[in-house]
Design an enzyme around this catalytic site. Structure first.
Site, PDB file in Angstrom:
ATOM      1  N   ARG A 102     125.106  60.228  54.326  1.00  0.00           N
ATOM      2  CA  ARG A 102     124.172  60.580  53.244  1.00  0.00           C
ATOM      3  C   ARG A 102     123.521  61.892  53.634  1.00  0.00           C
ATOM      4  NH1 ARG A 102     119.872  56.897  50.078  1.00  0.00           N
ATOM      5  NH2 ARG A 102     121.833  56.514  48.982  1.00  0.00           N
ATOM      6  N   HIS A 129     127.049  60.852  43.897  1.00  0.00           N
ATOM      7  CA  HIS A 129     126.808  59.532  44.501  1.00  0.00           C
ATOM      8  C   HIS A 129     127.958  58.607  44.078  1.00  0.00           C
ATOM      9  CE1 HIS A 129     124.816  56.438  46.545  1.00  0.00           C
ATOM     10  NE2 HIS A 129     123.723  56.270  45.816  1.00  0.00           N
ATOM     11  N   GLN A 132     127.870  54.708  44.343  1.00  0.00           N
ATOM     12  CA  GLN A 132     127.023  54.145  43.293  1.00  0.00           C
ATOM     13  C   GLN A 132     127.799  54.060  41.980  1.00  0.00           C
ATOM     14  OE1 GLN A 132     123.494  53.258  43.562  1.00  0.00           O
ATOM     15  NE2 GLN A 132     124.151  52.238  41.697  1.00  0.00           N
ATOM     16  N   ASP A 223     117.643  56.935  36.129  1.00  0.00           N
ATOM     17  CA  ASP A 223     117.400  57.138  37.558  1.00  0.00           C
ATOM     18  C   ASP A 223     116.025  57.809  37.674  1.00  0.00           C
ATOM     19  OD1 ASP A 223     117.652  57.523  40.312  1.00  0.00           O
ATOM     20  OD2 ASP A 223     119.104  59.146  40.158  1.00  0.00           O
ATOM     21  N   CYS A 263     120.096  52.868  39.325  1.00  0.00           N
ATOM     22  CA  CYS A 263     120.675  52.796  40.675  1.00  0.00           C
ATOM     23  C   CYS A 263     119.659  52.293  41.700  1.00  0.00           C
ATOM     24  CB  CYS A 263     121.218  54.159  41.078  1.00  0.00           C
ATOM     25  SG  CYS A 263     119.978  55.456  41.053  1.00  0.00           S
ATOM     26  N   ARG A 291     126.755  46.675  45.123  1.00  0.00           N
ATOM     27  CA  ARG A 291     127.081  47.742  46.088  1.00  0.00           C
ATOM     28  C   ARG A 291     127.929  47.157  47.221  1.00  0.00           C
ATOM     29  NH1 ARG A 291     123.683  52.293  46.264  1.00  0.00           N
ATOM     30  NH2 ARG A 291     125.172  53.050  47.811  1.00  0.00           N
TER      31      ARG A 291
HETATM   32  N1   CP Z   1     120.900  53.454  44.980  1.00  0.00           N
HETATM   33  C1   CP Z   1     120.858  53.805  46.287  1.00  0.00           C
HETATM   34  O1   CP Z   1     121.719  54.543  46.799  1.00  0.00           O
HETATM   35  O2   CP Z   1     119.811  53.272  46.973  1.00  0.00           O
HETATM   36  P1   CP Z   1     119.316  53.667  48.441  1.00  0.00           P
HETATM   37  O3   CP Z   1     118.781  55.082  48.324  1.00  0.00           O
HETATM   38  O4   CP Z   1     118.265  52.688  48.780  1.00  0.00           O
HETATM   39  O5   CP Z   1     120.484  53.633  49.356  1.00  0.00           O
HETATM   40  N1  NVA Z   2     118.985  60.622  42.368  1.00  0.00           N
HETATM   41  C1  NVA Z   2     118.421  59.856  43.451  1.00  0.00           C
HETATM   42  C2  NVA Z   2     119.270  58.675  43.744  1.00  0.00           C
HETATM   43  C3  NVA Z   2     118.781  57.784  44.832  1.00  0.00           C
HETATM   44  C4  NVA Z   2     119.707  56.647  45.121  1.00  0.00           C
HETATM   45  C5  NVA Z   2     118.249  60.749  44.666  1.00  0.00           C
HETATM   46  O1  NVA Z   2     119.156  61.555  44.944  1.00  0.00           O
HETATM   47  O2  NVA Z   2     117.224  60.652  45.329  1.00  0.00           O
END
Ligand code: CP
Ligand code: NVA
Length: 306
Positions: A102, A129, A132, A223, A263, A291
């Site tokens: 990430r 993502h 997701q 989101d 999400c 997930r």
């Molecule tokens: N939706 C998602 O990726 O959640 P987290 O940021 O908690 O991993």
């Molecule tokens: N759009 C959000 C998604 C988190 C899962 C971010 O990037 O923070």
């Protein structure tokens, strides 16, 4: 499939095969547990940002399949700071069988794949993502029983989650209308790509009008208004985005059997009300739980011995 970097990189057949495998693995897990197809395999989980779902679902996914997940927090590796991304990729490739990362810059995901020699999984970048999006399509399939011809209304920020969902929707034949405030929509390049990925006549539309977007929608998706890394823009975004809140009035304008997705994490009272998040149309928590199952399909596909 060598890596899982983006939905864009998957052929429609690969995407459908992952959905099938997720269905099988979920069924298997529910009937007593998964077979240990990843026994002796390890996955490094590299995080430059916080996480609940991504961290726990990938780590537990490895455990359920008989493997091992090693969590590496943002402070440990300091990828790109203490050590260059190519060097992190080279080093981790000698210790583990795969890396889930990430990151802030999407380029760092691409560098991990370029300089490492093990499969790389994108666990969110500023651009996309895909884990997701795979989960979301799996959840829609479970809820509706089919995908082709359904309409998704995405309301809110034209961000990483919106982009991956759009590309995935197009590849499986779902229409998507994206309603965002002016200046926050997906780019022309995103739309051109989406049109190239379209199958079975899937259409993409952009609008600034959330009411128009939810008309005839089977799925309403939102989101957060401010993504991780954009915290300096929070005050400005809080002024711009309130007309894009998912509330009961908006949901009532979609199809009566529409599902509402997010999400997560949610900023309740901002992009979604409690009434909707906890209401009859919400699939927020089955979606979060999925997930685990959708990502097991990615892990099995990339790491299991063939
Ligand atoms: N939706 C998602 O990726 O959640 P987290 O940021 O908690 O991993
Ligand atoms: N759009 C959000 C998604 C988190 C899962 C971010 O990037 O923070």
């Amino acid at each position: 499939m060598k890596h899982f970097l983006s939905i864009a990189a998957l052929t429609p057949d690969e995407l459908l095969a992952l959905l099938d495998l997720a269905t099988q693995l979920k069924q298997e897990w529910r009937s007593g547990g998964n077979k240990p197809i990843l026994q002796g395999k390890s996955l490094a989980l590299v995080f430059q940002k916080p996480s609940l779902r991504t961290r726990v679902s990938f780590e537990m996914g490895m455990v359920h399949l008989g493997g091992y997940g090693l969590y590496l927090s943002p402070n440990e590796i300091k990828m790109g700071g203490r050590e260059s991304v190519p060097d992190v990729a080279r080093v981790l490739s000698g210790y583990v069988d795969g890396v889930m990362a990430r990151v802030f810059e999407h380029e760092h995901i691409l560098q991990l794949a370029e300089f490492g020699s093990v499969p790389i999984i994108n666990g969110l970048s500023d651009y996309s993502h895909p884990a997701q999006a795979l989960t979301d399509i799996f959840t829609i399939l479970e809820s509706k029983g089919h995908l082709q011809g359904l309409k998704i209304a995405y309301i809110g920020d034209g961000n990483n989650v919106a982009r991956s969902l759009l590309f995935g929707a197009m590849k499986v034949g779902m229409h998507m209308t994206i309603a965002t405030p002016s200046g926050y929509n997906l780019t022309d390049e995103d739309i051109t790509l989406a049109q190239q990925y379209s199958r079975h006549g899937a259409q993409v539309e952009r609008t600034e009008n959330p009411q128009q977007a939810v008309e005839d929608a089977d799925v309403i998706y939102t989101d957060v208004w401010t993504s991780m890394g954009q915290e300096a823009e929070t005050a400005k975004r809080l002024e711009v985005f309130p007309p894009y809140q998912i509330n009961k009035k908006l949901v009532d304008q979609a199809k009566p059997d529409c599902i509402v997705m997010h999400c997560l994490p949610a900023h309740r009272g901002e992009e979604i009300t409690d009434e909707v998040a906890d209401g009859p149309h919400s699939v927020l928590f089955p979606q979060a739980h999925n997930r685990l199952h959708a990502q097991k399909a990615i892990l099995a596909e990339l790491l299991a011995d063939k």
